[in-house]
Structures are given as C-alpha cells and as structure tokens.
Scaffold this motif. Structure first.
Motif, PDB file in Angstrom:
ATOM      1  N   ALA A  56       0.831  -1.215   0.000  1.00 15.93           N
ATOM      2  CA  ALA A  56       0.000   0.000   0.000  1.00 15.93           C
ATOM      3  C   ALA A  56       0.861   1.259   0.000  1.00 15.93           C
ATOM      4  O   ALA A  56       0.490   2.262  -0.592  1.00 15.93           O
ATOM      5  N   LEU A  57       2.000   1.218   0.689  1.00 14.61           N
ATOM      6  CA  LEU A  57       2.921   2.369   0.709  1.00 14.61           C
ATOM      7  C   LEU A  57       4.316   1.873   0.370  1.00 14.61           C
ATOM      8  O   LEU A  57       4.793   0.883   0.941  1.00 14.61           O
ATOM      9  N   LYS A  58       4.941   2.577  -0.587  1.00 19.02           N
ATOM     10  CA  LYS A  58       6.250   2.104  -1.072  1.00 19.02           C
ATOM     11  C   LYS A  58       7.290   3.193  -0.868  1.00 19.02           C
ATOM     12  O   LYS A  58       7.476   4.028  -1.744  1.00 19.02           O
ATOM     13  N   ASP A  59       7.902   3.211   0.299  1.00 17.51           N
ATOM     14  CA  ASP A  59       9.004   4.136   0.548  1.00 17.51           C
ATOM     15  C   ASP A  59       8.581   5.609   0.461  1.00 17.51           C
ATOM     16  O   ASP A  59       9.085   6.362  -0.372  1.00 17.51           O
ATOM     17  N   ILE A  60       7.661   5.978   1.319  1.00 20.92           N
ATOM     18  CA  ILE A  60       7.190   7.373   1.369  1.00 20.92           C
ATOM     19  C   ILE A  60       8.015   8.168   2.385  1.00 20.92           C
ATOM     20  O   ILE A  60       8.160   7.733   3.531  1.00 20.92           O
ATOM     21  N   SER A  61       8.554   9.288   1.955  1.00 19.81           N
ATOM     22  CA  SER A  61       9.273  10.192   2.870  1.00 19.81           C
ATOM     23  C   SER A  61       8.822  11.629   2.625  1.00 19.81           C
ATOM     24  O   SER A  61       8.750  12.053   1.471  1.00 19.81           O
ATOM     25  N   PHE A  62       8.517  12.335   3.692  1.00 18.55           N
ATOM     26  CA  PHE A  62       8.269  13.780   3.622  1.00 18.55           C
ATOM     27  C   PHE A  62       8.262  14.313   5.045  1.00 18.55           C
ATOM     28  O   PHE A  62       8.205  13.532   6.004  1.00 18.55           O
ATOM     29  N   SER A  63       8.371  15.627   5.167  1.00 18.67           N
ATOM     30  CA  SER A  63       8.251  16.172   6.521  1.00 18.67           C
ATOM     31  C   SER A  63       7.311  17.371   6.508  1.00 18.67           C
ATOM     32  O   SER A  63       7.050  17.950   5.456  1.00 18.67           O
ATOM     33  N   ILE A  64       6.793  17.691   7.678  1.00 18.23           N
ATOM     34  CA  ILE A  64       5.876  18.822   7.839  1.00 18.23           C
ATOM     35  C   ILE A  64       6.442  19.738   8.914  1.00 18.23           C
ATOM     36  O   ILE A  64       6.796  19.285  10.011  1.00 18.23           O
ATOM     37  N   GLU A  65       6.569  20.989   8.542  1.00 18.50           N
ATOM     38  CA  GLU A  65       7.076  21.985   9.496  1.00 18.50           C
ATOM     39  C   GLU A  65       5.948  22.435  10.421  1.00 18.50           C
ATOM     40  O   GLU A  65       4.779  22.452  10.018  1.00 18.50           O
ATOM     41  N   SER A  66       6.331  22.840  11.605  1.00 15.83           N
ATOM     42  CA  SER A  66       5.360  23.376  12.548  1.00 15.83           C
ATOM     43  C   SER A  66       4.679  24.606  11.928  1.00 15.83           C
ATOM     44  O   SER A  66       5.346  25.462  11.362  1.00 15.83           O
ATOM     45  N   GLY A  67       3.345  24.648  11.991  1.00 16.82           N
ATOM     46  CA  GLY A  67       2.610  25.801  11.454  1.00 16.82           C
ATOM     47  C   GLY A  67       2.160  25.637  10.015  1.00 16.82           C
ATOM     48  O   GLY A  67       1.530  26.540   9.465  1.00 16.82           O
ATOM     49  N   GLU A  68       2.461  24.481   9.387  1.00 14.96           N
ATOM     50  CA  GLU A  68       2.013  24.268   8.000  1.00 14.96           C
ATOM     51  C   GLU A  68       0.566  23.757   7.956  1.00 14.96           C
ATOM     52  O   GLU A  68       0.059  23.199   8.938  1.00 14.96           O
ATOM     53  N   PHE A  69      -0.068  23.953   6.798  1.00 12.32           N
ATOM     54  CA  PHE A  69      -1.387  23.364   6.510  1.00 12.32           C
ATOM     55  C   PHE A  69      -1.196  22.569   5.213  1.00 12.32           C
ATOM     56  O   PHE A  69      -1.079  23.141   4.135  1.00 12.32           O
ATOM     57  N   VAL A  70      -1.125  21.241   5.369  1.00 14.08           N
ATOM     58  CA  VAL A  70      -0.756  20.364   4.256  1.00 14.08           C
ATOM     59  C   VAL A  70      -1.926  19.446   3.908  1.00 14.08           C
ATOM     60  O   VAL A  70      -2.633  18.959   4.793  1.00 14.08           O
ATOM     61  N   THR A  71      -2.120  19.237   2.611  1.00 10.16           N
ATOM     62  CA  THR A  71      -3.146  18.294   2.154  1.00 10.16           C
ATOM     63  C   THR A  71      -2.488  17.093   1.490  1.00 10.16           C
ATOM     64  O   THR A  71      -1.484  17.251   0.784  1.00 10.16           O
ATOM     65  N   ILE A  72      -3.071  15.928   1.696  1.00  8.73           N
ATOM     66  CA  ILE A  72      -2.641  14.739   0.960  1.00  8.73           C
ATOM     67  C   ILE A  72      -3.762  14.343   0.011  1.00  8.73           C
ATOM     68  O   ILE A  72      -4.923  14.193   0.426  1.00  8.73           O
ATOM     69  N   MET A  73      -3.408  14.222  -1.269  1.00  2.00           N
ATOM     70  CA  MET A  73      -4.392  13.827  -2.277  1.00  2.00           C
ATOM     71  C   MET A  73      -3.883  12.600  -3.025  1.00  2.00           C
ATOM     72  O   MET A  73      -2.681  12.347  -3.097  1.00  2.00           O
ATOM     73  N   GLY A  74      -4.809  11.868  -3.621  1.00  2.00           N
ATOM     74  CA  GLY A  74      -4.448  10.701  -4.420  1.00  2.00           C
ATOM     75  C   GLY A  74      -5.721   9.968  -4.768  1.00  2.00           C
ATOM     76  O   GLY A  74      -6.740  10.126  -4.080  1.00  2.00           O
ATOM     77  N   GLU A  75      -5.645   9.179  -5.823  1.00  2.00           N
ATOM     78  CA  GLU A  75      -6.850   8.465  -6.244  1.00  2.00           C
ATOM     79  C   GLU A  75      -7.206   7.392  -5.215  1.00  2.00           C
ATOM     80  O   GLU A  75      -6.406   7.050  -4.344  1.00  2.00           O
ATOM     81  N   SER A  76      -8.407   6.851  -5.369  1.00  2.00           N
ATOM     82  CA  SER A  76      -8.847   5.770  -4.498  1.00  2.00           C
ATOM     83  C   SER A  76      -7.851   4.607  -4.590  1.00  2.00           C
ATOM     84  O   SER A  76      -7.447   4.226  -5.684  1.00  2.00           O
ATOM     85  N   GLY A  77      -7.428   4.117  -3.425  1.00  2.00           N
ATOM     86  CA  GLY A  77      -6.491   2.982  -3.411  1.00  2.00           C
ATOM     87  C   GLY A  77      -5.030   3.391  -3.482  1.00  2.00           C
ATOM     88  O   GLY A  77      -4.140   2.535  -3.496  1.00  2.00           O
ATOM     89  N   SER A  78      -4.754   4.705  -3.486  1.00  2.00           N
ATOM     90  CA  SER A  78      -3.350   5.140  -3.614  1.00  2.00           C
ATOM     91  C   SER A  78      -2.567   5.014  -2.307  1.00  2.00           C
ATOM     92  O   SER A  78      -1.340   5.086  -2.314  1.00  2.00           O
ATOM     93  N   GLY A  79      -3.268   4.847  -1.188  1.00  2.00           N
ATOM     94  CA  GLY A  79      -2.578   4.631   0.083  1.00  2.00           C
ATOM     95  C   GLY A  79      -2.806   5.718   1.126  1.00  2.00           C
ATOM     96  O   GLY A  79      -2.176   5.708   2.185  1.00  2.00           O
ATOM     97  N   LYS A  80      -3.745   6.625   0.885  1.00  2.00           N
ATOM     98  CA  LYS A  80      -3.952   7.761   1.805  1.00  2.00           C
ATOM     99  C   LYS A  80      -4.380   7.301   3.201  1.00  2.00           C
ATOM    100  O   LYS A  80      -3.856   7.758   4.199  1.00  2.00           O
ATOM    101  N   THR A  81      -5.364   6.387   3.234  1.00  2.00           N
ATOM    102  CA  THR A  81      -5.860   5.924   4.539  1.00  2.00           C
ATOM    103  C   THR A  81      -4.769   5.143   5.277  1.00  2.00           C
ATOM    104  O   THR A  81      -4.616   5.297   6.493  1.00  2.00           O
ATOM    105  N   SER A  82      -4.023   4.350   4.522  1.00  2.00           N
ATOM    106  CA  SER A  82      -2.920   3.593   5.150  1.00  2.00           C
ATOM    107  C   SER A  82      -1.943   4.560   5.801  1.00  2.00           C
ATOM    108  O   SER A  82      -1.499   4.350   6.945  1.00  2.00           O
ATOM    109  N   LEU A  83      -1.616   5.637   5.093  1.00  2.00           N
ATOM    110  CA  LEU A  83      -0.683   6.628   5.617  1.00  2.00           C
ATOM    111  C   LEU A  83      -1.280   7.337   6.842  1.00  2.00           C
ATOM    112  O   LEU A  83      -0.628   7.459   7.883  1.00  2.00           O
ATOM    113  N   LEU A  84      -2.538   7.755   6.721  1.00  2.00           N
ATOM    114  CA  LEU A  84      -3.193   8.470   7.811  1.00  2.00           C
ATOM    115  C   LEU A  84      -3.263   7.594   9.071  1.00  2.00           C
ATOM    116  O   LEU A  84      -3.032   8.071  10.179  1.00  2.00           O
TER     117      LEU A  84
END
Ligand SMILES: Nc1ncnc2c1ncn2[C@@H]1O[C@H](COP(=O)(O)OP(=O)(O)OP(=O)(O)O)[C@@H](O)[C@H]1O
Length: 253
Positions: A24-52
């Motif tokens: 479901a997730l293949k080597d995902i890396s990213f970071s979020i800075e304090s104070g950011e407002f970030v959205t995660i998008m992707g088609e159905s089955g792309s792995g969003k719920t797994s990540l969340l």
C-alpha cells in the motif's frame, strides 16, 4: 522546526484469502514543518488511509519510521497509543463522529475528562475553545439538533481542546454542501494562521486549494508536491487540477 518526519515508510498488507501481499505504501518520505497546513491527495487505493492510520498511531508501518517532534511513533506501545493520541493529536472526520447521547459541551470535554483534568481546567479550556469557534450558543444542545456545518465546528472544537500538536482531518468537508464547506475551510485557514499545524486528506481539489501545500500520492509513492506560495485559492486550484489530470493520465511514470 520540523513537527512530523515521515521516513521511508512502507506498508505491506498480507491478504489471508489469496496469500498475496499488497504494497500500500512504497518508501514514502516527507516532513511537515510546525505551522504548515498540508493536504494529501491521491486516487482511491493510492494509500492515503494507510498513511493516515500510521500518522494517527492506529497502525504501524512494515518498515520505516515516523517522528513527531523527534519522538518515534514506532516506540509507542499499543496500550499507550490512545493516551498519546489524546495528548498530541486532534482528529476531524467526514461524519463528525459526535456522540448523540452527549450534549455539545460534554462531547467537547470528553478528551479532557479521559485525561483526568481538573474541573477548573475543563472550564477554562471549554471557555477558550467555544469562544474561538463561536459555538457558545450550542453548548447545551445535542448533535442531532445541529446542522452538518455546526456539528463539524463542534467536532473541530473537540479536536482542539487538548491543544494538539497536529490536527488530522480526514475528508472534513465530504458530508457538507459547498457553502458550508467553504466556511469550514476558512476556519481551518484561520486556525492555521494562529499557528495550528494541520494535515488534511481529501479528494476535493477545492478543499485542497485552501491549504499551503499539497502532497500527491500515486500507487503508494509520493508523486508530486505543490506549494501555494502567494497564489490565491483560485489560482492554486487550477494548479491542483492540472496535477490531478497528470496523475490520472499516468504522467510522470
Ligand atoms: N487491511 C488491509 N488489508 C489488505 N489490503 C489493504 C488493507 N487496507 C488497505 N489495503 C489495500 O492497500 C491499498 C491502499 O489502500 P488505502 O485504503 O490506503 O487507499 P486510499 O487512498 O485511502 O483509498 P480511498 O481514497 O478509496 O479511501 C489498496 O490497494 C487497498 O486495497
């Protein structure tokens, strides 16, 4: 300052029925800075719920690590994870998830009651959050007496009562009409301007256009990221839609 650091996260589900593995997730890396407002998008089955689920400490990655203010979420034992969630994370869901047998006040106070805070602390936190969210008039009402947008405001108040480091929102406008969605998204923007870090998962390009950065995932991998910079929501929306069409046409592969 980096608030959330996602490092080489992989998630493999073993399906019992077929003995096949789903990556479901293949080597995902990213970071979020304090104070950011970030959205995660992707088609159905792309792995969003797994990540969340992993970021919410509801699941663990197969490999990789996630750090919140430097603390690895992998080291949190299952028994401690509910307390960790209540102390550090706030949650907003598509269907509000308010308890119908509790009035608004008790719904909002529940996370603090579970954390054994004193009565004085409860009252002061409730006053602060209900003033901030302009919901004082509804405190004695029950969720079913409120509109969807009003319920979502209450749910956001509940999510904020513990002053979470990170507010996680899963399709927060999915059950709302367009005017009410805009109200809730403006509220998120206001909260973010008061330095609340927000991570939202959505299918809605319009919702995403209110955030400052959009991370697109495709087939379990990070596909692209867009920063809003000084763009208006309308101009950011155009860029998001362009990236989504690229993502759907298999571009970038
Ligand atoms: N518990 C599970 N067991 C086996 N496979 C799973 C499990 N959960 C998710 N998957 C698979 O992992 C992949 C990613 O699913 P996930 O739910 O994370 O996607 P999503 O982007 O959230 O989709 P949606 O937008 O439809 O909610 C899919 O192929 C899905 O079938």
């Amino acid at each position: 300052m980096t608030l959330l650091d996602v490092q080489h996260v992989k998630k493999i589900y073993a399906t019992k029925a077929t003995s096949l593995e789903v990556q479901a997730l293949k080597d995902i890396s990213f970071s979020i800075e304090s104070g950011e407002f970030v959205t995660i998008m992707g088609e159905s089955g792309s792995g969003k719920t797994s990540l969340l689920n992993i970021l919410a400490t509801l699941d663990k990655p197969t490999t990789g690590d996630v750090l919140l203010e430097g603390q690895s979420l992998m080291t949190i034992e299952e028994e401690e994870s509910a307390v960790f969630r209540r102390q550090h994370l706030g949650f907003v869901f598509q269907d509000f998830n308010l308890l119908d047998n509790f009035n608004v006040k008790d719904n909002i106070l529940l996370p603090l009651v579970l954390n054994n805070r004193s009565l004085a602390e409860l009252e002061s936190a409730l006053n602060q959050v209900s003033d901030r969210m302009a919901i004082e008039e509804w405190l004695d009402k029950y969720p079913y007496e409120l509109s969807g947008g009003q319920q979502q405001r209450v749910a956001i108040a509940r999510a904020l009562i513990n002053q979470p480091k990170l507010l996680l929102a899963d399709e927060p406008t999915g059950a709302l009409d367009s005017n009410t969605s805009r109200e809730i998204l403006t509220l998120f923007e206001d909260l973010n301007q008061q330095r609340q870090t927000i991570l939202m998962v959505t299918h809605s390009p319009l919702a995403a256009s209110h955030s400052n950065r959009v991370i697109f995932i495709k087939d379990g991998k990070l596909f692209h990221q867009l920063y809003r910079g000084t763009l208006s929501t309308d101009d950011f929306l155009i860029k998001i839609n362009q990236t989504l069409s690229l993502l759907q046409t298999n571009g970038g592969k």
